[in-house]
Write an enzyme that holds these catalytic residues in place. Structure first.
Site, PDB file in Angstrom:
ATOM      1  N   HIS A  27       0.882  -1.178   0.000  1.00 24.10           N
ATOM      2  CA  HIS A  27       0.000   0.000   0.000  1.00 24.10           C
ATOM      3  C   HIS A  27       0.915   1.223   0.000  1.00 24.10           C
ATOM      4  O   HIS A  27       1.918   1.258   0.704  1.00 24.10           O
ATOM      5  CB  HIS A  27      -0.893  -0.076   1.234  1.00 24.10           C
ATOM      6  CG  HIS A  27      -1.355   1.224   1.795  1.00 24.10           C
ATOM      7  ND1 HIS A  27      -2.116   2.107   1.077  1.00 24.10           N
ATOM      8  CD2 HIS A  27      -1.187   1.793   3.007  1.00 24.10           C
ATOM      9  CE1 HIS A  27      -2.375   3.162   1.841  1.00 24.10           C
ATOM     10  NE2 HIS A  27      -1.819   2.994   3.006  1.00 24.10           N
ATOM     11  N   TYR A  69      -6.011   9.178   1.804  1.00 19.51           N
ATOM     12  CA  TYR A  69      -6.065   9.775   3.130  1.00 19.51           C
ATOM     13  C   TYR A  69      -4.841  10.655   3.342  1.00 19.51           C
ATOM     14  O   TYR A  69      -3.825  10.500   2.651  1.00 19.51           O
ATOM     15  CB  TYR A  69      -6.199   8.707   4.221  1.00 19.51           C
ATOM     16  CG  TYR A  69      -5.040   7.751   4.358  1.00 19.51           C
ATOM     17  CD1 TYR A  69      -3.912   8.091   5.111  1.00 19.51           C
ATOM     18  CD2 TYR A  69      -5.069   6.490   3.761  1.00 19.51           C
ATOM     19  CE1 TYR A  69      -2.850   7.214   5.256  1.00 19.51           C
ATOM     20  CE2 TYR A  69      -4.011   5.597   3.898  1.00 19.51           C
ATOM     21  CZ  TYR A  69      -2.901   5.961   4.645  1.00 19.51           C
ATOM     22  OH  TYR A  69      -1.850   5.093   4.774  1.00 19.51           O
ATOM     23  N   ASP A  83     -27.715 -20.627  18.458  1.00 19.36           N
ATOM     24  CA  ASP A  83     -28.958 -21.333  18.780  1.00 19.36           C
ATOM     25  C   ASP A  83     -29.127 -22.483  17.808  1.00 19.36           C
ATOM     26  O   ASP A  83     -28.776 -22.383  16.638  1.00 19.36           O
ATOM     27  CB  ASP A  83     -30.167 -20.393  18.807  1.00 19.36           C
ATOM     28  CG  ASP A  83     -30.493 -19.776  17.457  1.00 19.36           C
ATOM     29  OD1 ASP A  83     -29.616 -19.728  16.575  1.00 19.36           O
ATOM     30  OD2 ASP A  83     -31.641 -19.310  17.294  1.00 19.36           O
TER      31      ASP A  83
HETATM   32  P1  FAD Z   1       4.104  -5.738  12.821  1.00 17.28           P
HETATM   33  O1  FAD Z   1       4.267  -4.355  13.226  1.00 17.28           O
HETATM   34  O2  FAD Z   1       4.527  -6.111  11.451  1.00 17.28           O
HETATM   35  O3  FAD Z   1       4.853  -6.607  13.876  1.00 17.28           O
HETATM   36  C1  FAD Z   1       5.128  -7.972  13.673  1.00 17.28           C
HETATM   37  C2  FAD Z   1       6.490  -8.239  14.211  1.00 17.28           C
HETATM   38  O4  FAD Z   1       6.740  -9.638  14.154  1.00 17.28           O
HETATM   39  C3  FAD Z   1       7.587  -7.568  13.425  1.00 17.28           C
HETATM   40  O5  FAD Z   1       8.274  -6.722  14.293  1.00 17.28           O
HETATM   41  C4  FAD Z   1       8.448  -8.702  12.926  1.00 17.28           C
HETATM   42  O6  FAD Z   1       9.817  -8.401  12.959  1.00 17.28           O
HETATM   43  C5  FAD Z   1       8.112  -9.799  13.911  1.00 17.28           C
HETATM   44  N1  FAD Z   1       8.303 -11.128  13.357  1.00 17.28           N
HETATM   45  C6  FAD Z   1       7.729 -11.664  12.267  1.00 17.28           C
HETATM   46  N2  FAD Z   1       8.135 -12.931  12.079  1.00 17.28           N
HETATM   47  C7  FAD Z   1       9.001 -13.199  13.079  1.00 17.28           C
HETATM   48  C8  FAD Z   1       9.756 -14.342  13.432  1.00 17.28           C
HETATM   49  N3  FAD Z   1       9.707 -15.463  12.705  1.00 17.28           N
HETATM   50  N4  FAD Z   1      10.543 -14.273  14.525  1.00 17.28           N
HETATM   51  C9  FAD Z   1      10.595 -13.130  15.265  1.00 17.28           C
HETATM   52  N5  FAD Z   1       9.901 -12.035  14.988  1.00 17.28           N
HETATM   53  C10 FAD Z   1       9.091 -12.059  13.902  1.00 17.28           C
HETATM   54  N6  FAD Z   1      -2.993   1.089  10.461  1.00 17.28           N
HETATM   55  C11 FAD Z   1      -3.751   2.021  11.053  1.00 17.28           C
HETATM   56  O7  FAD Z   1      -4.470   1.699  11.985  1.00 17.28           O
HETATM   57  N7  FAD Z   1      -3.784   3.299  10.617  1.00 17.28           N
HETATM   58  C12 FAD Z   1      -3.022   3.696   9.570  1.00 17.28           C
HETATM   59  O8  FAD Z   1      -3.056   4.855   9.190  1.00 17.28           O
HETATM   60  C13 FAD Z   1      -2.216   2.748   8.918  1.00 17.28           C
HETATM   61  N8  FAD Z   1      -1.485   3.101   7.844  1.00 17.28           N
HETATM   62  C14 FAD Z   1      -0.634   2.204   7.286  1.00 17.28           C
HETATM   63  C15 FAD Z   1       0.175   2.622   6.243  1.00 17.28           C
HETATM   64  C16 FAD Z   1       1.092   1.766   5.692  1.00 17.28           C
HETATM   65  C17 FAD Z   1       1.955   2.236   4.585  1.00 17.28           C
HETATM   66  C18 FAD Z   1       1.176   0.431   6.182  1.00 17.28           C
HETATM   67  C19 FAD Z   1       2.136  -0.526   5.620  1.00 17.28           C
HETATM   68  C20 FAD Z   1       0.344   0.008   7.189  1.00 17.28           C
HETATM   69  C21 FAD Z   1      -0.577   0.871   7.751  1.00 17.28           C
HETATM   70  N9  FAD Z   1      -1.417   0.489   8.786  1.00 17.28           N
HETATM   71  C22 FAD Z   1      -2.199   1.422   9.402  1.00 17.28           C
HETATM   72  C23 FAD Z   1      -1.498  -0.914   9.227  1.00 17.28           C
HETATM   73  C24 FAD Z   1      -0.652  -1.170  10.457  1.00 17.28           C
HETATM   74  O9  FAD Z   1       0.605  -0.650  10.258  1.00 17.28           O
HETATM   75  C25 FAD Z   1      -0.523  -2.647  10.725  1.00 17.28           C
HETATM   76  O10 FAD Z   1      -1.742  -3.283  10.585  1.00 17.28           O
HETATM   77  C26 FAD Z   1       0.003  -2.898  12.139  1.00 17.28           C
HETATM   78  O11 FAD Z   1       1.140  -2.129  12.359  1.00 17.28           O
HETATM   79  C27 FAD Z   1       0.330  -4.354  12.350  1.00 17.28           C
HETATM   80  O12 FAD Z   1       0.911  -4.521  13.615  1.00 17.28           O
HETATM   81  P2  FAD Z   1       1.487  -5.934  14.041  1.00 17.28           P
HETATM   82  O13 FAD Z   1       2.049  -5.779  15.402  1.00 17.28           O
HETATM   83  O14 FAD Z   1       0.472  -6.970  13.816  1.00 17.28           O
HETATM   84  O15 FAD Z   1       2.610  -6.252  12.967  1.00 17.28           O
HETATM   85  N1  THG Z   2     -33.925 -24.993  11.294  1.00 18.23           N
HETATM   86  C1  THG Z   2     -33.154 -25.932  11.862  1.00 18.23           C
HETATM   87  N2  THG Z   2     -32.116 -25.633  12.616  1.00 18.23           N
HETATM   88  C2  THG Z   2     -31.776 -24.332  12.820  1.00 18.23           C
HETATM   89  C3  THG Z   2     -32.563 -23.312  12.272  1.00 18.23           C
HETATM   90  C4  THG Z   2     -33.664 -23.674  11.465  1.00 18.23           C
HETATM   91  N3  THG Z   2     -30.702 -24.014  13.559  1.00 18.23           N
HETATM   92  C5  THG Z   2     -30.194 -22.683  13.544  1.00 18.23           C
HETATM   93  C6  THG Z   2     -31.312 -21.672  13.572  1.00 18.23           C
HETATM   94  N4  THG Z   2     -32.252 -21.977  12.504  1.00 18.23           N
HETATM   95  C7  THG Z   2     -32.008 -21.790  14.908  1.00 18.23           C
HETATM   96  N5  THG Z   2     -33.038 -20.820  15.055  1.00 18.23           N
HETATM   97  C8  THG Z   2     -34.343 -21.142  15.314  1.00 18.23           C
HETATM   98  C9  THG Z   2     -35.141 -20.194  15.909  1.00 18.23           C
HETATM   99  C10 THG Z   2     -36.443 -20.520  16.272  1.00 18.23           C
HETATM  100  C11 THG Z   2     -36.949 -21.782  16.014  1.00 18.23           C
HETATM  101  C12 THG Z   2     -36.175 -22.709  15.374  1.00 18.23           C
HETATM  102  C13 THG Z   2     -34.858 -22.404  15.029  1.00 18.23           C
HETATM  103  C14 THG Z   2     -38.304 -22.166  16.477  1.00 18.23           C
HETATM  104  N6  THG Z   2     -38.686 -21.716  17.677  1.00 18.23           N
HETATM  105  C15 THG Z   2     -39.892 -22.136  18.331  1.00 18.23           C
HETATM  106  C16 THG Z   2     -40.530 -20.920  18.996  1.00 18.23           C
HETATM  107  O1  THG Z   2     -39.806 -20.099  19.530  1.00 18.23           O
HETATM  108  O2  THG Z   2     -41.734 -20.835  18.964  1.00 18.23           O
HETATM  109  C17 THG Z   2     -39.483 -23.126  19.389  1.00 18.23           C
HETATM  110  C18 THG Z   2     -40.559 -23.604  20.244  1.00 18.23           C
HETATM  111  C19 THG Z   2     -40.071 -24.629  21.192  1.00 18.23           C
HETATM  112  O3  THG Z   2     -39.006 -24.453  21.823  1.00 18.23           O
HETATM  113  O4  THG Z   2     -40.750 -25.652  21.289  1.00 18.23           O
HETATM  114  O5  THG Z   2     -39.001 -22.888  15.825  1.00 18.23           O
HETATM  115  O6  THG Z   2     -34.375 -22.823  10.898  1.00 18.23           O
HETATM  116  N7  THG Z   2     -33.438 -27.227  11.638  1.00 18.23           N
END
Ligand code: FAD
Ligand code: THG
Length: 814
Positions: A222, A256, A546
């Site tokens: 980026h 930005y 659920d």
């Molecule tokens: P990193 O900072 O990469 O840290 C990971 C660390 O792991 C590194 O220090 C590395 O050395 C270490 N490491 C990896 N592998 C090993 C290994 N095998 N052994 C030992 N150490 C290891 N985010 C925002 O929120 N706002 C912004 O404005 C923004 N702008 C950005 C602009 C740019 C140009 C870039 C590149 C990024 C930007 N980001 C921004 C994103 C942000 O920088 C990252 O998402 C964030 O810094 C990631 O943090 P991290 O700690 O996960 O990774």
């Molecule tokens: N069918 C089946 N499984 C499911 C769903 C489905 N699992 C995930 C999700 N959908 C679960 N959600 C619901 C929500 C409500 C009901 C069934 C699945 C339902 N409720 C009756 C009631 O509230 O009147 C239960 C009455 C009772 O407890 O006797 O029917 O769509 N297979």
């Protein structure tokens, strides 16, 4: 005390060390390949813009905590967070409307923000040219994080509590004893550990793959650059303050901006996706200052520069004098990846995390490790949220590249992916196409949203004078009035729904009944042929899912579930005498529902399908004509009828059989939108939106599915015993204006104060209004008036008793 090794001393690893040691887990060693604290990872060059507002409540909460925490950090060189505010600009009507939606999101999630006129935009940020601007969204608490200072300040606190940092130590492998993780091997020997957390940034996927874990992230380049001195900025800031103007987003051009004293930093997403092949990375970055920086490709920046000078004429004839292609992680859905390896206990990941969300993610990870459950809902970031297809290299690459392209796009909440379609289709797919289905995608499945063939019914509705809602352009997207006709037809006649994508498991073995008793809230140890609605809770009583639990045999159950996380959760608790198998793919399901459902199905079946012959919430293995089926008398749409399951090879024949038999009764195929609106009418919740781990059963209004008095203990029971009455409750609200439509996540106001938010909504063909669910203070009760802000428009609604349709269950039990 457990020994913890954190791989990576970037913003995530350092923040995690702070959060762990803060909770008394002080035996923490943070290992990094690079020097401290400019390790060379993404954090080392992140410009640190923190815009908190995100469509996800969870991501917004993560960001809020980062702002709060960084704001309180001390560093000898100065601030770790500078709340200069955030300003997002609109130069198109679509964006301007979307900023109204964003202002609603901010309110719903508790972020202070205000829509401002073009003149106010210029007052806030005098460098911008208001000519093309329609307005802006100003968020005073957003600002700049000084990522390296924040990392160091958090690391120093952790060190003071006993944590150790080991720079210039590369982790080469993960060590285990065949059961769980026991340490890491480094170029400086093995470091023992009970828990290893991979916070290695975009290198994490490689490390995790060594222990058989797929992390769906793609390192992507980026572009970021700083201009030379800008005349108009001279004198505004000093080296200490660095910036005073709000951080700026010009998303219509994928840009930005921030200040660096008297220079401007410009980030661009307007270039082609540039995925990085990590195996060749060290060669490509040789000679660059950091292993996460690639050489700047100037031609990719040309459109960005043109757009930047148009917005900020003060750039004049300056140019970028320091620019690079920086690398950080993208994921298929834009969310981080947090969790523990199921097959290698003790190995955790906290990956694909922006600086913006870093403290929040670190806190949730520390809580998860120490307490067993994070204090806020993290399902969107769960390591096990991905369907198997979503873990293929091709899927990861294509969807993450798309996520890059769309990073600043206006994204409709119902927008479905355009690429990688047709991966999972039910046996009825050809029939759907013949019927003119408009498909949504979910979990890789093609899901009919409505069928064009039913347009004729829509015309009939209009002719009958029943009217259709007039939706605005935004809420009409990915929507059709045909869905209203399909819903109505389901209540009046009969429809068939493709339920194949509904996740289902077979749970079997001598311990199956006891296992499901312990995992779920309801009594499921009932007679063969019973079906039970039950919840999965976490240890704190939060709703993980659920389910329907159908007892097919003494030792065999079919469980209807919601997502791959249910499989993960059940797997983690699985005793040796129980087998768990996902049978979704090899089977299919049609829901046949409506007053005429029995007339369609009974003549095909050798068994008695009368109301007393086959009772509500029972399951039966039988035949329809020659086809072996499992029938469940369950209806998520709240009508008489059955879910009819068969194995995949019979699917097409089953569809044709039911369509043929139903012809005389006017059977239609009906889609997801009708399905959703019917279940909302009936008061049924959808897990993931209407309820998550953040809610206990009482708050979600489903405590009827909890048997506190059942003989066996169950996961979450102890927490429910101690639970206070919920402060907020899920309520159904019905809009006054028949044309009012909301899509979810809109803020809800009581007496002009934001009191909650919409979770899901649908147009009810039965009452001729949109019905929505919303979390509202417990003091708000039936009959109370509320207001919902939909993209700046105010709609009034009234809290309605639940369910809105058929509270007597007369439609289902007949
Ligand atoms: P990193 O900072 O990469 O840290 C990971 C660390 O792991 C590194 O220090 C590395 O050395 C270490 N490491 C990896 N592998 C090993 C290994 N095998 N052994 C030992 N150490 C290891 N985010 C925002 O929120 N706002 C912004 O404005 C923004 N702008 C950005 C602009 C740019 C140009 C870039 C590149 C990024 C930007 N980001 C921004 C994103 C942000 O920088 C990252 O998402 C964030 O810094 C990631 O943090 P991290 O700690 O996960 O990774
Ligand atoms: N069918 C089946 N499984 C499911 C769903 C489905 N699992 C995930 C999700 N959908 C679960 N959600 C619901 C929500 C409500 C009901 C069934 C699945 C339902 N409720 C009756 C009631 O509230 O009147 C239960 C009455 C009772 O407890 O006797 O029917 O769509 N297979």
């Amino acid at each position: 005390m457990p020994k913890i090794v954190v791989i990576g001393a970037g913003i995530v690893g350092t923040s995690l060390a702070d959060e762990l040691t803060m909770r008394g887990w002080t035996d923490v060693t943070v290992v990094d390949r690079g020097p401290l604290f400019a390790t060379g990872g993404s954090t080392s060059h992140a410009p640190g813009l923190v815009f908190q507002t995100n469509p996800s409540k969870t991501m917004t909460a993560f960001a809020k905590y980062t702002v709060e925490k960084f704001g309180s950090l001390q560093h000898p060189q100065g601030w770790a967070f500078n709340p200069v505010g955030g300003l997002e600009l609109a130069t198109t009507p679509e964006r301007w409307a979307d900023l109204h939606r964003k202002a609603g999101l901010a309110q719903a999630w508790g972020i202070d923000g205000r829509l401002v006129s073009p003149a106010e935009c210029v007052a806030l940020h005098p460098l911008i040219d208001s000519d093309h601007i329609l307005g802006g969204f100003h968020t005073p608490a957003d600002g700049l994080a000084k990522a390296l200072r924040a990392a160091e300040a958090q690391a120093r606190r952790a060190q003071a509590r006993g944590a150790t940092f080991r720079p210039r130590t590369e982790v080469l492998g993960i060590v285990d004893n065949g059961r769980r993780v026991t340490g890491v091997s480094t170029d400086d020997g093995v470091i023992d550990a009970d828990i290893v957390v991979c916070a290695a940034g975009f290198w994490g996927a490689q490390l995790a793959s060594q222990v058989g874990l797929v992390l769906p992230l793609v390192p992507m380049a980026h572009q970021y650059g700083r201009t030379g001195q800008i005349e108009a900025l001279v004198g505004r800031n000093n080296e200490l303050t660095e910036a005073g103007l709000p951080i700026l987003r010009h998303q219509d051009r994928d840009l930005y901006f921030r200040e660096h004293v008297d220079r401007l930093g410009i980030g661009s997403y307007s270039h082609r996706p540039m995925p990085v092949d990590i195996s060749t990375l060290s060669a490509e970055t040789a000679g660059e200052p950091m292993p996460s920086m690639l050489p700047f490709t100037e031609e990719d920046f040309a459109p960005a520069w043109a757009a930047a000078t148009e917005l900020i004429p003060a750039l004049g004839d300056s140019k970028l004098d320091e620019a690079f292609n920086g690398i950080f992680s993208f994921t298929p859905d834009g969310f981080s990846i947090i969790g523990e390896h199921r097959e290698l206990p003790g190995f955790w990941v906290a990956e694909a995390v922006w600086v913006t969300h870093s403290a929040g993610v670190a806190r949730a990870t520390a809580e998860w490790i120490i307490d067993g459950t994070p204090s806020i809902d993290t399902h969107e970031c769960d390591l096990y949220r991905f369907e198997e297809v979503a873990r293929s290299p091709s899927y990861i690459m294509q969807t993450s590249s798309q996520a890059f392209v769309e990073v600043y796009d206006v994204i409709h909440p119902h927008q479905y992916r355009g690429e990688l379609r047709g991966l999972r289709t039910s046996p009825f797919h050809a029939r759907h196409i013949e019927a003119g289905a408009f498909f949504y995608e979910g979990g890789g499945w093609e899901r009919p949203a409505w069928y064009q063939v039913n347009d004729e019914l829509t015309q009939r509705l209009v002719a009958d004078g029943l009217g259709l809602p007039e939706r605005d352009e935004w809420s009409s997207k990915f929507w059709s009035p045909i869905s209203v006709a399909e819903a109505r037809w389901t209540r009046e006649r009969v429809a068939m729904y493709d339920m194949t994508p509904l996740t289902r498991y077979e749970v079997s073995g001598p311990g199956a009944a006891a296992f499901l008793q312990r995992m779920t809230t309801n009594n499921v140890d009932k007679s063969v042929g019973s079906v039970t609605y039950a919840l999965l809770l976490d240890e704190t009583g939060g709703i993980r899912s659920d389910l329907t639990v159908a007892r097919l045999g003494t030792e065999t159950f079919q469980v209807g579930a919601n997502s791959p996380m249910d499989f993960d959760w059940l797997s983690r608790h699985l005793p040796g005498d129980v087998m768990l198998r996902d049978v979704t793919g090899g089977t299919c399901c049609i829901g046949v529902w409506g007053p005429s459902a029995r007339d369609v199905v009974a003549p095909l079946c050798p068994d008695d399908l009368s109301h007393n012959g086959f009772r509500y919430f029972r399951v039966l293995r039988t035949y329809l004509d020659a086809i072996p089926v499992t029938m469940m008398r369950v209806s998520y749409v709240g009508e008489l009828g059955w879910e009819i399951y068969t194995s995949a090879e019979y699917g097409a024949a089953l569809w044709d059989l039911l369509a043929q038999a139903g012809r005389a009764h006017g059977i239609i195929p009906a889609g997801r939108i009708a399905f959703n609106s019917l279940r909302i009418e009936k008061g049924y919740r959808s897990w993931g939106t209407d309820m998550t781990a953040e809610h206990q059963p009482a708050a979600a209004g489903i405590d009827f599915a909890v048997r506190m008095d059942k003989a066996s203990d169950f996961v979450g029971k102890a927490a429910l015993c101690k639970a206070p009455t919920p402060a907020a409750m899920l309520r159904s609200i019905v809009f006054d204006d028949p044309n009012a439509a909301v899509l979810g996540k809109e803020p809800v106001f009581v007496d002009d104060r934001c009191a909650g938010y919409v979770t899901s909504a649908g147009y009810s063909a039965t009452v001729g209004r949109t019905i929505a669910y919303a979390y509202l203070p417990a003091s708000v009760t039936v009959g109370d008036a509320v207001t919902v802000d939909y993209r700046g428009e105010k709609f009034t609604a009234v809290v309605h008793a639940e369910p809105v349709v058929d509270p007597e269950m007369a439609r289902i039990k007949r």
